[in-house]
Design an enzyme around this catalytic site. Structure first.
Site, PDB file in Angstrom:
ATOM      1  N   GLU A   1     146.181 -19.787  31.486  1.00 21.91           N
ATOM      2  CA  GLU A   1     145.329 -20.895  31.048  1.00 21.91           C
ATOM      3  C   GLU A   1     144.025 -20.379  30.454  1.00 21.91           C
ATOM      4  OE1 GLU A   1     142.913 -23.793  33.636  1.00 21.91           O
ATOM      5  OE2 GLU A   1     144.956 -24.561  33.703  1.00 21.91           O
ATOM      6  N   PRO A   2     144.092 -19.778  29.277  1.00 26.30           N
ATOM      7  CA  PRO A   2     142.872 -19.255  28.665  1.00 26.30           C
ATOM      8  C   PRO A   2     142.024 -20.367  28.050  1.00 26.30           C
ATOM      9  CG  PRO A   2     144.695 -18.989  27.160  1.00 26.30           C
ATOM     10  CD  PRO A   2     145.269 -19.573  28.426  1.00 26.30           C
ATOM     11  N   GLY A   3     140.728 -20.169  28.088  1.00 30.51           N
ATOM     12  CA  GLY A   3     139.806 -21.046  27.373  1.00 30.51           C
ATOM     13  C   GLY A   3     139.066 -20.215  26.346  1.00 30.51           C
TER      14      GLY A   3
ATOM     15  N   CYS B   1     110.871 -28.209  22.540  1.00 23.80           N
ATOM     16  CA  CYS B   1     109.634 -28.186  23.315  1.00 23.80           C
ATOM     17  C   CYS B   1     109.945 -27.719  24.740  1.00 23.80           C
ATOM     18  CB  CYS B   1     109.003 -29.581  23.317  1.00 23.80           C
ATOM     19  SG  CYS B   1     107.340 -29.620  24.011  1.00 23.80           S
TER      20      CYS B   1
ATOM     21  N   ARG C   1     124.500 -21.484  26.227  1.00 26.63           N
ATOM     22  CA  ARG C   1     124.889 -20.382  27.101  1.00 26.63           C
ATOM     23  C   ARG C   1     123.730 -19.434  27.437  1.00 26.63           C
ATOM     24  NH1 ARG C   1     128.221 -16.743  26.000  1.00 26.63           N
ATOM     25  NH2 ARG C   1     129.212 -16.601  28.052  1.00 26.63           N
TER      26      ARG C   1
ATOM     27  N   GLY D   1     140.100 -16.915  32.824  1.00 25.07           N
ATOM     28  CA  GLY D   1     139.216 -15.822  33.195  1.00 25.07           C
ATOM     29  C   GLY D   1     139.362 -14.563  32.375  1.00 25.07           C
TER      30      GLY D   1
ATOM     31  N   TYR E   1     132.436 -22.715  24.757  1.00 24.21           N
ATOM     32  CA  TYR E   1     131.286 -23.280  25.487  1.00 24.21           C
ATOM     33  C   TYR E   1     130.046 -23.287  24.595  1.00 24.21           C
ATOM     34  CZ  TYR E   1     134.674 -22.601  29.102  1.00 24.21           C
ATOM     35  OH  TYR E   1     135.843 -22.640  29.816  1.00 24.21           O
TER      36      TYR E   1
END
Length: 436
Positions: free
Chosen positions: A284-286, A358, A323, A243, A394
């Protein structure tokens, strides 16, 4: 450390990424293209060196070259699927820590790979058992399922503290609106179920969502401490989850990492005094490790007006970077003109930036709810390159083959050199495995 976003004063004209010309990357590998700056990832790993364990949430960016890079930086890894377990092993991670004699003044061994989920599908349970991987269980039913296959195992509990936070409701992982974690009020019953199943609860994990600020992150520490006291002396590891915010917009800041560590370290010390043994402190970083390293390079293919609004259309779409369409997310953008006239100062204009799909939602400049917005960019021409920044988390991992578009290539830039770390898909790849 409060770090103002490096993009707050970024140039709207971008000629290079980490010293490598954007035009050279596009010419060599084609577009759309993901490019990652290795040194940015290393720098973000170093930011968190005070923690006992930094565990990368690889769902943010799971290319093998990136996993290998963070592994060499001393970072452990989290896996949320059988495929991510396979990726971690392929990148050189060992499935579990070597056994070591425990002493009162030593930290408990670290688990190189932790499987974190709210369920075991049958394949993931098989993989966990086959490799002896530690599990972070987000549902009580996982305990009996694991005990039947790995009697006597130790586990971590992922607890939902009853509140959450996120830059979008879709990234909020706490509270009644989230499926994640074991509800905090059910911990006494879950502990009984674990004891009955013969499992030892050695870890506690809490994560309330992405993009949280320091005040919300502090609430997590308080909630985790309360649950830790319920679990008792079997606890040897606590995880602050992820987070950590990343500044996407000018003026946004990184979190006060020093203050955040001090808060958690105080929590750890109180629990060590209560339990009489050392406790390992994890984060726990992403996105924090990889977001700012990543760029999408895409070519301008058309310019058009729709009434009073001008559209700049590129060859990347939400199949490349999802995103904006999922969350209304903002990404900084720069232009790399095809003309090599550094002295030229093109006029700026407000444009909506869209892709080739499309779908009306295939717009990179949209707000939450799907409303089309515009971005002030240098006047572009067909053949220019648009660089979508802070796209290393992401990004590729959420890319798709929608409209039968091949997945883009990925390139790692390190020390001024660049190399292909994922080949672009071909039309043949798209139909491989299909039959008529």
């Amino acid at each position: 450390m409060i770090d103002t976003a490096q993009h707050a004063t970024r140039p709207v004209i971008r000629r290079d990424i980490a010293g490598v010309p954007v035009a050279d990357l596009a010419r060599t590998y084609g577009t759309p293209l993901y490019a990652y700056d290795a040194e940015t990832i290393r720098r973000r790993c170093r930011d968190l060196a005070a923690w006992d364990t930094v565990r990368f949430a690889q769902k943010a960016c799971s290319n093998l070259a990136v996993l290998d890079l963070v592994r060499r930086a001393g970072v452990m890894v989290d896996a949320v699927s059988t495929g991510e377990i396979h990726r971690a092993l392929a990148a050189g991670y060992r499935p579990h820590a070597p056994s070591a004699a425990a002493t009162a003044d030593a930290l408990p061994p670290v688990h190189p790979i932790v499987y974190t989920a709210d369920i075991f599908d049958r394949d993931s349970l098989d993989a966990v058992v086959r490799h002896g991987i530690h599990c972070n269980c987000g549902s009580a039913d996982m305990l009996e399922q694991l005990a039947a296959r790995m009697p006597g195992a130790s586990v971590t509990l992922r607890v939902n503290p009853g509140f959450g936070h996120g830059h979008s409701q879709k990234t909020n992982t706490g509270g009644e609106g989230s499926k994640h974690g074991i509800w905090h009020e059910e911990i006494p019953d879950v502990l009984r179920r674990a004891e009955w199943a013969g499992l030892s609860v050695s870890g506690l994990h809490m994560h309330i969502g992405s993009g949280t600020d320091l005040a919300h992150l502090a609430e997590v520490a308080e909630a985790l401490e309360r649950v830790a006291v319920e679990i008792g002396r079997s606890l040897t590891t606590i995880s602050a989850g992820g987070g950590l915010p990343v500044p996407y917009k000018p003026g946004e800041e990184h979190a006060d990492l020093g203050g955040y560590f001090d808060l958690w370290n105080d929590t750890r010390r109180r629990l060590e005094e209560r339990f009489g043994h050392r406790i390992r402190l994890e984060i726990e970083p992403g996105r924090y490790l990889t977001a700012e390293s990543g760029f999408v390079i895409t070519e301008v293919r058309a310019l058009k007006r729709q009434g009073t609004r001008k559209y700049l259309l590129v060859d990347a779409g939400f199949n490349t970077l999802a995103r904006p369409v999922l969350y209304g997310s903002y990404h900084p953008m720069s232009l790399c003109p095809a003309a090599d006239d550094a002295a030229a100062a093109p006029t700026a204009e407000d444009v909506a930036v869209g892709g080739p799909l499309c779908e009306s939602g295939d717009i990179f400049t949209q707000t939450d709810g799907g409303f089309v917005a515009t971005r002030n960019l240098p006047a572009a021409a067909v053949g220019d390159l648009l660089v979508i920044e802070i796209a290393g988390a992401y990004g590729f991992v959420m890319a798709s083959n929608y409209n039968s578009k091949p997945l883009p290539a990925e390139v790692l830039i390190d020390g001024g050199s660049h190399r292909l770390v994922r080949a672009r898909q071909t039309p043949e790849d798209l139909v491989r495995g299909e039959t008529v």
